[in-house]
Design a protein around this motif. Structure first.
Motif, short mmCIF file in Angstrom:
data_model
loop_
_atom_site.label_atom_id
_atom_site.label_comp_id
_atom_site.label_asym_id
_atom_site.label_seq_id
_atom_site.Cartn_x
_atom_site.Cartn_y
_atom_site.Cartn_z
N THR A 1 27.35 -6.42 34.48
CA THR A 1 27.27 -6.20 36.45
C THR A 1 26.37 -5.14 36.55
OG1 THR A 1 29.12 -4.39 36.16
CG2 THR A 1 29.70 -6.65 36.93
N THR B 1 26.54 -2.59 33.23
CA THR B 1 28.01 -2.32 32.67
C THR B 1 28.16 -3.66 32.03
OG1 THR B 1 28.73 -0.60 34.50
CG2 THR B 1 30.43 -2.02 33.17
N HIS C 1 30.89 -6.09 29.92
CA HIS C 1 32.31 -6.63 30.29
C HIS C 1 32.62 -7.74 29.09
CE1 HIS C 1 32.55 -5.00 34.20
NE2 HIS C 1 31.29 -5.51 34.71
N THR D 1 38.55 -17.02 41.43
CA THR D 1 38.00 -15.80 40.48
C THR D 1 38.71 -15.99 39.04
OG1 THR D 1 37.96 -14.07 42.09
CG2 THR D 1 38.09 -13.09 39.91
N VAL E 1 25.32 -12.92 34.83
CA VAL E 1 25.37 -11.38 35.80
C VAL E 1 26.20 -11.72 36.94
CG1 VAL E 1 23.63 -10.03 37.17
CG2 VAL E 1 22.93 -11.43 35.12
N LEU E 2 27.20 -10.57 37.16
CA LEU E 2 28.23 -10.96 38.06
C LEU E 2 28.01 -9.69 39.23
CD1 LEU E 2 31.31 -10.31 35.91
CD2 LEU E 2 30.69 -12.69 36.56
N LEU E 3 27.56 -10.46 40.40
CA LEU E 3 27.48 -9.73 41.83
C LEU E 3 28.74 -9.60 42.68
CD1 LEU E 3 23.80 -10.45 42.23
CD2 LEU E 3 24.67 -8.67 40.87
N SER E 4 29.14 -8.51 42.95
CA SER E 4 30.23 -8.70 43.98
C SER E 4 30.23 -7.42 45.00
CB SER E 4 31.79 -8.93 43.48
OG SER E 4 31.87 -7.65 42.67
N ALA F 1 26.98 -4.68 44.98
CA ALA F 1 26.06 -5.34 44.04
C ALA F 1 25.39 -6.45 44.59
CB ALA F 1 26.88 -5.18 42.70
N ALA G 1 18.97 -9.78 39.76
CA ALA G 1 19.86 -10.68 38.77
C ALA G 1 19.24 -11.97 38.47
CB ALA G 1 21.16 -10.80 39.60
N GLU H 1 30.29 -13.36 44.17
CA GLU H 1 31.79 -13.55 44.52
C GLU H 1 31.81 -13.05 45.92
OE1 GLU H 1 35.12 -13.01 41.52
OE2 GLU H 1 33.64 -11.17 41.10
#
Length: 463
Positions: free
Chosen positions: A194, A208, A210, A266, A282-285, A288, A295, A310
């Motif tokens: 993230t 970060t 995960h 999710t 690459v997580l974007l929520s 972000a 990204a 998300e």
């Protein structure tokens, strides 16, 4: 100017020269080594006469820079790694200024190398050089590279390297190879990440890492065939990329998961992340999502890759729903369009409100090629969900069947909370959980007084 003044100035100059000379002799006697002579010997020329070539990069790429430069330095068996003394003042000066001041005033002698511990994965770190001078040969030419991490308190918000080489063109060639190695050896490759914001600039401030979820297909309760379609769209393209390219087909692709809150969108994303370990994700929520352009750049460099947005309706709401500009929406569209068709990158978007999404998201190949509804669970799915969440509890099959029938219109999150509440009822009575506890929990949660709770958990009212 009279003669007495000229004599005074000459005497004072002699005095200053003696002070500087004594200071240098004292520093060397105390073990301090002067920086300029060491560089002069290594480069074969006065370092102050050589142009400094600099290269900056985002702060979070600092660890990749350290890995790339360490690899280049390790090719030279006689390479050196030096620190630069002089206290905090060194952080305010460029390499050229450090050399000038070190040569004239002996202000910045050789000192200890500074290191910083930086994350390289969910449970791994690297001691990276945050302020250090690498002396090695690149090809047949000597080079000196000052490597620095970002230091916001000193006004430096980017990582950078500053290169000295007496041979023309060497610095440019070194920068090109460093860039290549930063991609090939990147600690972000194959990770789930993230992007975090920065307190000092609009761009990305940190990364970060995960862990990937270890979910089995049986842990996902979806209509028959849906999971296979999702897997094929994300992983199948990556697996057969060469055949698709040979046939002139695009690799860039988009996938939309939509449905009511709490139905398992999710959870489905988590399964895909665990089932596709070769992909950089690459997580974007939330806030972000504003980093979607960065990204997309990361995904292109580290492909095969997946970018997850998300609750994309927060930024991709249709322009028909209200006036005013929507810069984040345009940024998302530009990120989707900016990748070349043969980029092995997938965008996965989730939303609870498909009806308000901007139609332009689906108007070009590579934006949204597949839209899949994650519906409210039917009778079979409700029974499976109860069995999953109650796998450690001895509820009778008849009780599970009854509850699944009574809880029509409820979401996966409803059943998860239902089982937890049954266990809590039994725990308060200091006994094992029984069918009666599940019946009581079901009655409470289906009671009209719990309509708000059901709404917050994403369920619909059967009435």
């Amino acid at each position: 100017m009279d003669q007495r003044t000229e004599d005074f100035i000459a005497a004072f100059q002699i005095f200053l020269d003696e002070v500087v000379a004594n200071h240098r002799e004292g520093a060397q006697a105390d073990g301090d080594r002067a920086l300029a002579p060491i560089l002069h010997e290594h480069l074969g020329a006065d370092p102050r006469s050589i142009a400094v070539v600099g290269e900056e990069m985002p702060a979070y790429r600092f660890v990749d820079l350290d890995i790339a430069l360490a690899e280049l330095q390790d090719r030279d068996g006689e390479a050196q790694l030096l620190g630069i003394g002089g206290g905090e003042q060194r952080n305010h000066h460029s390499l050229g200024e450090l050399l000038e001041m070190a040569g004239r005033f002996q202000q910045f002698p050789v000192g200890a190398v500074d290191y910083a511990s930086v994350a390289t994965g969910p449970q791994s770190t690297r001691e990276a050089v945050s302020f250090g001078l690498r002396l090695f040969s690149y090809g047949a030419s000597p080079v000196a590279v000052l490597q620095r991490a970002a230091a916001a308190r000193y006004g430096s918000i980017t990582a950078r390297m500053e290169i000295l080489s007496p041979a023309p063109g060497v610095a440019a060639a070194l920068i090109a190879e460093v860039r290549e190695l930063m991609v090939l050896r990147s600690v972000f490759r194959g990770q789930v990440l993230t992007l975090g914001g920065s307190d000092f600039e609009p761009g990305v401030g940190g990364i970060t890492f995960h862990r990937r979820s270890a979910l089995a297909p049986d842990d996902i309760v979806l209509p028959d065939g849906m999971l296979d379609r999702l897997h094929r769209h994300v992983a199948g393209v990556a697996r057969h990329r060469e055949r698709l390219r040979a046939a002139g087909q695009h690799l860039k692709r988009g996938l939309l998961l939509y449905g009511p809150p709490g139905t398992g969108k999710t959870h489905t994303v988590r399964y895909l992340l665990g089932a596709l370990p070769e992909l950089t994700v690459v997580l974007l929520s939330g806030p972000a999502i504003r980093h979607v352009s960065e990204a997309a750049r990361m995904a292109r460099a580290l492909q095969p890759a997946l970018v997850v947005l998300e609750d994309c309706d927060l930024v991709a709401e249709s322009r028909d729903h209200g006036p005013g500009s929507q810069p984040l929406l345009f940024e998302v569209l530009e990120a989707l369009d900016g990748l070349s068709d043969d980029a092995d990158v997938a965008f996965l978007l989730t939303t609870n409100r498909v009806d308000v999404l901007e139609p332009a998201l689906a108007q070009r190949p590579g934006r949204v090629d597949l839209a899949v509804e994650v519906p409210l669970p039917d009778q079979r799915a409700r029974r499976l969900l109860l069995a999953r969440y109650a796998r450690r509890i001895a509820f009778s099959p008849a009780e599970l069947d009854d509850v699944a029938t009574r809880a029509e219109g409820m979401t996966a999150s409803f059943f998860k909370e239902l089982v937890r509440r049954a266990v809590l009822i039994a725990a308060e009575a200091d006994r094992d959980t029984t069918d009666e506890d599940l019946t009581r929990a079901t009655r409470e949660m289906l009671d009209e007084a719990q309509s708000i709770t059901r709404s917050l958990l994403g369920s619909t009212d059967p009435g």
